[in-house]
Design a protein around this motif. Sequence first.
Motif, PDB file in Angstrom:
ATOM      1  N   GLU A  59       0.830  -1.214   0.000  1.00 62.34           N
ATOM      2  CA  GLU A  59       0.000   0.000   0.000  1.00 62.34           C
ATOM      3  C   GLU A  59       0.867   1.268   0.000  1.00 62.34           C
ATOM      4  O   GLU A  59       0.556   2.248  -0.675  1.00 62.34           O
ATOM      5  N   ARG A  62       2.112   1.661  -3.541  1.00 64.61           N
ATOM      6  CA  ARG A  62       1.084   2.221  -4.421  1.00 64.61           C
ATOM      7  C   ARG A  62       0.915   3.722  -4.187  1.00 64.61           C
ATOM      8  O   ARG A  62       0.752   4.487  -5.134  1.00 64.61           O
ATOM      9  N   LYS A  63       0.957   4.155  -2.933  1.00 63.36           N
ATOM     10  CA  LYS A  63       0.856   5.584  -2.629  1.00 63.36           C
ATOM     11  C   LYS A  63       2.043   6.337  -3.224  1.00 63.36           C
ATOM     12  O   LYS A  63       1.882   7.422  -3.794  1.00 63.36           O
TER      13      LYS A  63
END
Length: 79
Positions: A59, A62-63
């Motif tokens: 995550e 992805r950020k």
Amino acid sequence: MFVVEQSEWDDGEVNFNISVQDSRYDHNYTTILGRIKSAAKLLFGKPVYYSDVYINEPEKFRKFVDDLNRLCLENSNNL
């Protein structure tokens, strides 16, 4: 060169390693002498332009990618 590597482990964990690498093909540093010269610079305290980022959470990766894309879009609008 901007290199992104993804590692998937047997336990299902996914990690990302991001590095900035300088191959120096354009400066003829691929020869043995060129590589020795480059290594000698390190010994005498010359700047080193290599960096490494390790992200162990998909995550967060992805950020990071989303933030880079947003930055690219903002800068392309200013051209």
